[in-house]
Design an enzyme around this catalytic site. Structure first.
Site, PDB file in Angstrom:
ATOM      1  N   HIS A  22       9.220   2.432  -9.307  1.00 11.65           N
ATOM      2  CA  HIS A  22       9.776   2.078  -9.773  1.00 11.65           C
ATOM      3  C   HIS A  22      10.466   3.834  -9.540  1.00 11.65           C
ATOM      4  O   HIS A  22      10.065   4.712 -10.475  1.00 11.65           O
ATOM      5  CB  HIS A  22      10.487   2.082 -11.253  1.00 11.65           C
ATOM      6  CG  HIS A  22      11.995   1.979 -10.926  1.00 11.65           C
ATOM      7  ND1 HIS A  22      12.564   0.757 -10.441  1.00 11.65           N
ATOM      8  CD2 HIS A  22      13.164   2.753 -11.120  1.00 11.65           C
ATOM      9  CE1 HIS A  22      14.146   1.128 -10.629  1.00 11.65           C
ATOM     10  NE2 HIS A  22      14.220   1.825 -11.282  1.00 11.65           N
TER      11      HIS A  22
ATOM     12  N   ASP B 293      -6.574  -5.952  -3.363  1.00 18.33           N
ATOM     13  CA  ASP B 293      -6.758  -5.352  -2.172  1.00 18.33           C
ATOM     14  C   ASP B 293      -7.396  -5.962  -1.054  1.00 18.33           C
ATOM     15  O   ASP B 293      -6.215  -5.241  -0.089  1.00 18.33           O
ATOM     16  CB  ASP B 293      -7.635  -3.771  -2.557  1.00 18.33           C
ATOM     17  CG  ASP B 293      -7.065  -2.239  -2.263  1.00 18.33           C
ATOM     18  OD1 ASP B 293      -6.752  -2.644  -1.022  1.00 18.33           O
ATOM     19  OD2 ASP B 293      -8.324  -1.628  -1.911  1.00 18.33           O
TER      20      ASP B 293
ATOM     21  N   ASP C 187       6.728  -2.906  -8.467  1.00 20.27           N
ATOM     22  CA  ASP C 187       7.952  -1.860  -9.375  1.00 20.27           C
ATOM     23  C   ASP C 187       7.960  -2.727 -11.316  1.00 20.27           C
ATOM     24  O   ASP C 187       7.775  -3.417 -11.526  1.00 20.27           O
ATOM     25  CB  ASP C 187       9.520  -2.247  -9.124  1.00 20.27           C
ATOM     26  CG  ASP C 187      10.471  -1.452  -9.615  1.00 20.27           C
ATOM     27  OD1 ASP C 187      10.003  -1.539 -11.189  1.00 20.27           O
ATOM     28  OD2 ASP C 187      11.845  -1.153  -8.928  1.00 20.27           O
TER      29      ASP C 187
ATOM     30  N   ASP D 111      -5.270  -8.408   2.249  1.00 22.07           N
ATOM     31  CA  ASP D 111      -4.922  -7.812   3.353  1.00 22.07           C
ATOM     32  C   ASP D 111      -5.263  -7.404   4.167  1.00 22.07           C
ATOM     33  O   ASP D 111      -5.296  -7.017   5.554  1.00 22.07           O
ATOM     34  CB  ASP D 111      -3.592  -6.943   2.701  1.00 22.07           C
ATOM     35  CG  ASP D 111      -3.911  -5.272   2.713  1.00 22.07           C
ATOM     36  OD1 ASP D 111      -5.643  -5.574   2.285  1.00 22.07           O
ATOM     37  OD2 ASP D 111      -3.330  -5.007   2.454  1.00 22.07           O
TER      38      ASP D 111
ATOM     39  N   SER E 226      18.107   1.684  -8.484  1.00 24.41           N
ATOM     40  CA  SER E 226      18.373   0.827 -10.041  1.00 24.41           C
ATOM     41  C   SER E 226      19.731   0.674 -10.118  1.00 24.41           C
ATOM     42  O   SER E 226      20.366   0.021  -9.863  1.00 24.41           O
ATOM     43  CB  SER E 226      17.758   1.965 -10.819  1.00 24.41           C
ATOM     44  OG  SER E 226      17.057   1.854 -11.908  1.00 24.41           O
TER      45      SER E 226
ATOM     46  N   ASP F  55      -7.251  -0.599   1.070  1.00 24.81           N
ATOM     47  CA  ASP F  55      -6.435   1.165   0.918  1.00 24.81           C
ATOM     48  C   ASP F  55      -5.983   1.249   0.155  1.00 24.81           C
ATOM     49  O   ASP F  55      -4.667   2.144  -0.549  1.00 24.81           O
ATOM     50  CB  ASP F  55      -5.385   1.100   1.868  1.00 24.81           C
ATOM     51  CG  ASP F  55      -4.654  -0.622   1.623  1.00 24.81           C
ATOM     52  OD1 ASP F  55      -4.947  -1.420   0.912  1.00 24.81           O
ATOM     53  OD2 ASP F  55      -3.716  -0.509   2.822  1.00 24.81           O
TER      54      ASP F  55
END
Length: 551
Positions: free
Chosen positions: A481, A273, A443, A276, A205, A280
């Site tokens: 974050h 979701d 983030d 891919d 950060s 999960d």
């Protein structure tokens, strides 16, 4: 680190002469094999002269120096070490000191690690703990000499009041890094009789921004840097925070309550979701998810209907989310040709209901706070009040980032002092420095797209082969974050050290999830732009069941 190593030896001799008087150089040579406890004790009360530090200071004062026993209460480092605390004096009496801590292990591995801070800093980084998102043993326990500081002011990471003090702003922006580095380096050389063989920096950060700052400003001082979730475009992220606060609190109906933010997140998961190959709870294929963005937005839109049980978003609420998604464009340039801030992955798996997300309170506090009014707005509000307007009573809701008027020059100057967007890292590359950056694709504080954009700027400048020789970028699906659907634990310091010392360049890394609900599962950390795709067979909780794939 030949250049800084030679300088450290000279500085160590200077300190010896200053502390011990005539003949000190001989005493220094004779004492380098003395027990660390003896060498530690001599630092207590010592004064470091200004010439020890390359940037202007009034010198440094060592406040305490004592051995911490291996079995001392609170020592979880697995060994004995010398703990030194001190202050680096500012040029002006009205500027706060830079407080720093330095830890010298009895069993030293010949390496040093400077550790960055967070937010607006203000608290001394002790350097005794485990690196964030790194497994098990702290660097100090591994034999690293560790050090950190408070960046030159006192207060929690949300306080921006020091922005009223010019020298404190310069310290926060970059100067504290060099000043603390030089003081610590000389003390390390004095304690062990030689400088570190390797000097590293690690942070996330604000600490990530600091990592890029040392590469850009002080390339000769470091052999390797870990700079995670970096607040590179510091002015940009503060300005978009103000725009977001204005959308929530200065626009009728713009506030988006947590219940609706949860609806946004859940709707995103339901659509993205499985893209891919695995259900999960992680949106890994962000690129494919973005292709469904219009569909997701339309399914959330109230379209003139009254929100039934707060299941849909009004146009004003959607407009607030679009501010965050679209980022900020400026009709003028900040330092290094920066003209805005990249948007966030709002509809690609970013959860905005946490303590660092958007506001949990429909009314704006007189002094916005993270949880009540949102992290980005609270931090941006402080920046505008104290750094830009330099007026504690200034109302950031009335500030227009696109038309800053008389504040434009101050914004530009601040972006150079604090920002780390300079793409010129040629010196660091030329001397063989290495860089690892890990960033969450979800983030909610630092836009992953801003980090990607800086990486692309380096590729445009130096070519992909040159960038690959010195940098690794890992974009982590589901990671926010410090929280998220997937929180990676991975030994980045070990990977960096192996790269620097043995030339073992890191490729795909394996991270263990430390999120409470899914603790222990693993995923490959793929080099950008790759992402982990489920192979269709094998345990979905094991990294071996995934392969790194092009978007």
């Amino acid at each position: 680190m030949r250049t800084s190593g030679v300088r450290a030896c000279a500085l160590a001799a200077t300190i010896a002469g200053t502390l011990l008087g005539p003949g000190a150089h001989t005493v220094f040579a004779a004492q380098k094999d003395a027990p660390l406890a003896m060498r530690c004790a001599e630092f207590a009360g010592a004064v470091l002269p200004p010439e020890v530090i390359a940037l202007p200071t009034a010198g440094a004062q060592i406040e305490s120096a004592s051995m911490v026993g291996a079995t001392a209460p609170g020592n979880q480092q697995g060994g004995e070490y010398c703990r030194i605390t001190g202050r680096i004096k500012a040029l002006k009496a009205t500027t706060p000191d830079i407080r720093f801590d330095l830890n010298l292990p009895r069993r030293w591995n010949g390496r040093a690690l400077q550790i960055g801070g967070g937010g607006y800093n203000g608290v001394v980084v002790s350097g005794t703990g485990v690196m964030p998102f790194s497994p098990d043993r702290a660097p100090l326990a591994q034999g690293y000499a560790t050090f950190g500081d408070d960046s030159g002011h006192v207060g929690d990471s949300s306080l921006a009041v020091f922005g009223l003090v010019d020298e404190a702003v310069t310290n926060f922006g970059y100067a504290h890094l060099k000043k603390t580095h030089d003081a610590a380096l000389a003390l390390i050389a004095r304690a062990y009789g030689r400088p570190p063989q390797r000097m590293y920096f690690g942070g996330g950060s604000t600490g990530g921004r600091e990592g890029y700052t040392v590469i850009q400003r002080f390339p000769d001082d470091y052999d390797g840097v870990i700079a995670n979730s970096p607040a590179l475009n510091f002015s940009g992220v503060r300005l978009i925070g103000v725009k977001l606060g204005q959308a929530e609190y200065a626009t009728p109906g713009g506030y988006v309550p947590p219940l609706l933010l949860e609806q946004v997140y859940q709707r995103t998961l339901s659509v993205c979701d499985r893209l891919d190959g695995a259900a999960d709870g992680i949106v890994s294929d962000v690129s494919a998810c973005r292709e469904h963005e219009s569909e997701i937005i339309e399914s959330l839109r109230c379209a003139g209907r009254s929100p039934p049980n707060e299941q849909c978003l009004s146009e004003s609420q959607l407009a607030t989310l679009m501010v965050m998604r679209d980022g900020l464009s400026l009709p003028y340039k900040l330092a290094w040709d920066v003209a805005g801030y990249r948007g966030y992955n709002v509809f690609q798996g970013t959860h905005l209901t946490g303590s660092l997300g958007l506001g949990h309170q429909a009314e704006r506090l007189a002094v916005p706070r993270f949880f009540a009014n949102g992290y980005l707005f609270a931090q941006g509000d402080g920046y505008i009040r104290y750094f830009v307007a330099r007026d504690a009573g200034f109302d950031s809701l009335r500030f227009d980032p696109q038309r800053p008027g008389k504040y434009r020059a101050q914004l530009t100057a601040l972006s150079e002092t604090i920002g780390a967007m300079n793409p010129d890292v040629a010196r660091y590359i030329a001397r063989g420095g290495k860089l690892i950056t890990l960033q969450g694709l979800a983030d909610e504080v630092i836009s992953p797209n801003q980090t990607i954009a800086y990486h692309q700027a380096l590729v445009d400048r130096y070519g992909v082969d040159q960038v690959n020789r010195f940098m690794r970028l890992y974009m982590v699906p589901g990671f926010q974050h410090g929280s998220g659907a997937f929180i990676p634990s991975v030994d980045l310091l070990g990977a960096l050290d192996s790269w620097v010392t043995r030339g073992a360049s890191p490729e795909t890394l394996i991270a263990t999830d430390i999120a409470a609900a899914t603790n222990g599962r693993s995923r490959p950390l793929c080099r950008y732009p790759l992402f982990p795709r489920y192979t269709g067979k094998g345990n979905v909780n094991l990294a071996s069941s995934f392969v790194c794939t092009e978007p």
